[in-house]
Write a protein that holds these residues in place. Structure first.
Motif: not given
Length: 142
Positions: A66-80
């Motif tokens: 479920g979509t919620g706040e920006v998580t470590k997972l999304i941050k990891w993808f953005q860092d890539i």
């Protein structure tokens, strides 16, 4: 030999950990490995072609939640996306109804390669679900 329901993993009871990321997911798919084979024509044998294992090929792991706040997972993808390539190891555990671990898959050197946002529909009443796909260098039974 499985004797009762507690001997089997339940597809709704699982845990995913990737590096320092411990999150709940509603669905995990892509737990597959395929072997490629090299054909070899042996001289004098015309009934069949010998085949030898050549390479191992794995699909992408797809994690849905479920979509919620920006998580470590999304941050990891953005860092890539900005060149901070950090591969992470992880595990997926499958549990039985009593919470015992039945199977564990070890994920080696994972890297997020695709993020899909939720489908939004003003008429619907479902939870907005996002997906992230991970490429990895190995999926092993632990």
């Amino acid at each position: 030999m499985a004797n009762n329901i507690y001997d089997y993993g339940m597809n709704w009871l699982f845990k995913v950990e990737i590096g320092d990321i411990k999150m709940s997911f509603s669905k995990v798919s892509g737990l597959d490995i395929e072997l490629e084979f090299e054909p070899y024509n042996e001289g004098g044998v015309n009934d069949y072609v010998l085949e030898f294992p050549k390479n191992k090929k794995s699909g992408h792991l797809v994690l849905e939640r479920g979509t919620g706040e920006v998580t470590k997972l999304i941050k990891w993808f953005q860092d890539i996306q900005i060149g901070k390539f950090v591969r992470k190891n992880g595990t997926i555990e499958l549990w039985n109804e009593t919470g015992e671990t039945i199977r564990t898959w070890q994920i080696e050197n994972a890297l997020p390669v695709k993020w899909s946002g939720p489908s939004l529909d003003a008429v619907g009443k479902e939870i907005a679900v996002e997906k992230i796909e991970l490429k990895h260098q190995g999926l092993k039974e632990k």
